[in-house]
Design a protein around this motif. Structure first.
Motif, PDB file in Angstrom:
ATOM      1  N   UNK A 283      16.566  24.015  40.169  1.00  8.49           N
ATOM      2  CA  UNK A 283      16.076  23.217  39.187  1.00  8.49           C
ATOM      3  C   UNK A 283      15.588  22.065  39.615  1.00  8.49           C
ATOM      4  N   UNK A 284      15.977  21.550  40.896  1.00  7.00           N
ATOM      5  CA  UNK A 284      15.270  20.220  41.340  1.00  7.00           C
ATOM      6  C   UNK A 284      13.939  20.518  41.809  1.00  7.00           C
ATOM      7  N   UNK A 285      13.548  21.867  42.225  1.00  4.01           N
ATOM      8  CA  UNK A 285      12.243  22.311  42.739  1.00  4.01           C
ATOM      9  C   UNK A 285      11.399  22.262  41.268  1.00  4.01           C
ATOM     10  N   UNK A 286      12.134  22.912  40.059  1.00  2.00           N
ATOM     11  CA  UNK A 286      11.095  23.112  39.103  1.00  2.00           C
ATOM     12  C   UNK A 286      10.924  21.531  38.436  1.00  2.00           C
ATOM     13  N   UNK A 287      11.730  20.862  38.611  1.00  2.36           N
ATOM     14  CA  UNK A 287      11.306  19.389  38.248  1.00  2.36           C
ATOM     15  C   UNK A 287      10.257  18.612  38.919  1.00  2.36           C
ATOM     16  N   UNK A 288      10.383  19.077  40.260  1.00  2.00           N
ATOM     17  CA  UNK A 288       9.393  18.286  41.226  1.00  2.00           C
ATOM     18  C   UNK A 288       8.029  18.788  40.894  1.00  2.00           C
TER      19      UNK A 288
END
Ligand code: NAD
Length: 291
Positions: free
Chosen positions: A239-244
Motif C-alpha cells: 500500500x505504501x509503494x502504491x501511494x508513492x
C-alpha cells in the motif's frame, strides 16, 4: 438521505474495520470479498476486536451480539445492489477498483451512493467510470478503523452537496470526525505521511541508520507514537509503494520517487505485519528488525 444498509467491498484489514464500526453504529452491513478465506478471517477479526471492547467495558455483550447479527457476508458483488451506501475497500490498485465499480453499477439502486476508501487514487477518475459521478466520493478511514478518530471525506469534481452531506452524517453517526479534502493525489494525510515514510526507507537504504535507530529517533525525537518503519509495516508496504507511485505519477515531481528498497521489500512479498515480515520480522515472540 437516510442510510440504513452499507455494502463494504474487501474484507481485508480496512474492510473488516469499516464493517465493525458501521455495525456497531447500527447500520446493516453486507461485507463482500472475492476470497472466502478473507471473509472468514474478517469476521473472526471483528469478533475478536469487539470482544476486546466488551472485556474492557467499552461495549455491552448485548450490543456486541446485536452488532455481529447486523453483519452478513457475500462473495457475490451484485448482492450489494440492495445497499444505500457502498464503501469500496479492496486492494489499492486502480484496475481492481475500476473492475469492481464496473461490475457493481448495473445492480445498484438509483439512490445508492458509491465511495472508495482509496488512500490515493483519483476520486474524479474512479467516479467518471461509473453512471453516477455526482453520487461518488472518497470515504477514507484510518488504520485501525475502530480506534482512529479521523475520516477524510474527498469530493470529486462532480460530487454533489447532498452526497457529501449524507456521508458527513454517516461519519457523525460513527462518532468520528471528518476532515474535508480536495481530490489531489493522496489527499491530505498520505500526501504528508507517505513522503516521510519513504524518506525513512531512503535513510535506511543509504545506511544513515538501521531500522531500530530510525524508529527510535522518530519516536523519542519527535514524539511519534510509532516509528515510520514500524508504521509502514502496519499499513502494508504494498500500500505504501502504491501511494508513492500515485504521488510520483500524479504530481510528476521526482521528490516523490519511491525508494528502491521499498520496491525490493514488496517484490520479496515482505509486505509488513500482514505477511509476517517487512522492516521487522513478526514470526517470533517479539518483532526483530530485518536490517
Ligand atoms: P488488504 O490487502 O488487507 O485487503 C484487501 C482485500 O481486498 C483482500 O481481502 C482482497 O481479497 C480483497 N479484494 C481484492 N480484489 C477484490 C475484488 N475484486 N472484490 C472484492 N474484494 C477484493 O488491504 P487494506 O489495507 O485493507 O486496504 C484496502 C483499501 O484501504 C486500499 O484502497 C487502501 O489504500 C485503503 N487504506 C488502507 C489503509 C492501511 O493502513 N492499510 C489505510 C487507509 C486506507
Amino acid at each position: 438521505m437516510e442510510i440504513r444498509k452499507v455494502g463494504v467491498v474487501g474484507a481485508g484489514q480496512m474492510g473488516n474495520g469499516i464493517a465493525h464500526v458501521m455495525a456497531a453504529a447500527g447500520f446493516d452491513v453486507l461485507l463482500n470479498d472475492i476470497s472466502e478465506e478473507a471473509l472468514e478471517k474478517g469476521l473472526a477479526t471483528i469478533t475478536k476486536n469487539m470482544q476486546r471492547g466488551v472485556d474492557r467495558g467499552k461495549m455491552d455483550q448485548a450490543d456486541m451480539d446485536a452488532a455481529l447479527a447486523r453483519i452478513a457476508t457475500t462473495q457475490k458483488l451484485p448482492d450489494l445492489g440492495e445497499t444505500d451506501l457502498v464503501i469500496e475497500s479492496a486492494t489499492e490498485r486502480e484496475t481492481v477498483k475500476q473492475a469492481i465499480f464496473e461490475d457493481l453499477v448495473p445492480h445498484l439502486q438509483p439512490h445508492t451512493i458509491l465511495t472508495s476508501n482509496t488512500s490515493s487514487i483519483s476520486i474524479t477518475r474512479l467516479a467518471s467510470r461509473t453512471d453516477r459521478p455526482e453520487k461518488f466520493m472518497g470515504f477514507h478511514f484510518m488504520n485501525p478503523v475502530p480506534i482512529m478518530q479521523l475520516v477524510e471525506l474527498i469530493r470529486g469534481i462532480a460530487t454533489d452537496k447532498p452526497t457529501y452531506d449524507t456521508c458527513l452524517g454517516v461519519v457523525e453517526k460513527l462518532g468520528k470526525t471528518a476532515a474535508s479534502s480536495e481530490d489531489f493525489p493522496a489527499f491530505i494525510v498520505n500526501r504528508i505521511l507517505m513522503p516521510m515514510i519513504n524518506e525513512a526507507v531512503y535513510t535506511l537504504y543509504e545506511g544513515v541508520g538501521g531500522v531500530t535507530s530510525i524508529d527510535t529517533s522518530m519516536k523519542l525525537g519527535t514524539n511519534h507514537p510509532m516509528g515510520p518503519l514500524e508504521l509502514a509495516d502496519f499499513i502494508g508496504l504494498d500500500t505504501c509503494l502504491a501511494i508513492m507511485n500515485v504521488l510520483h505519477d500524479g504530481l510528476a515531481d521526482t521528490k516523490y520517487r519511491p525508494c528502491p528498497l521499498l520496491t525490493k521489500y514488496v517484490e520479496a512479498g515482505w509486505l509488513g505485519r500482514k505477511t509476517g515480515r517487512g522492516f521487522y520480522d513478526y514470526r517470533g515472540e517479539t518483532p526483530v528488525p530485518t536490517r
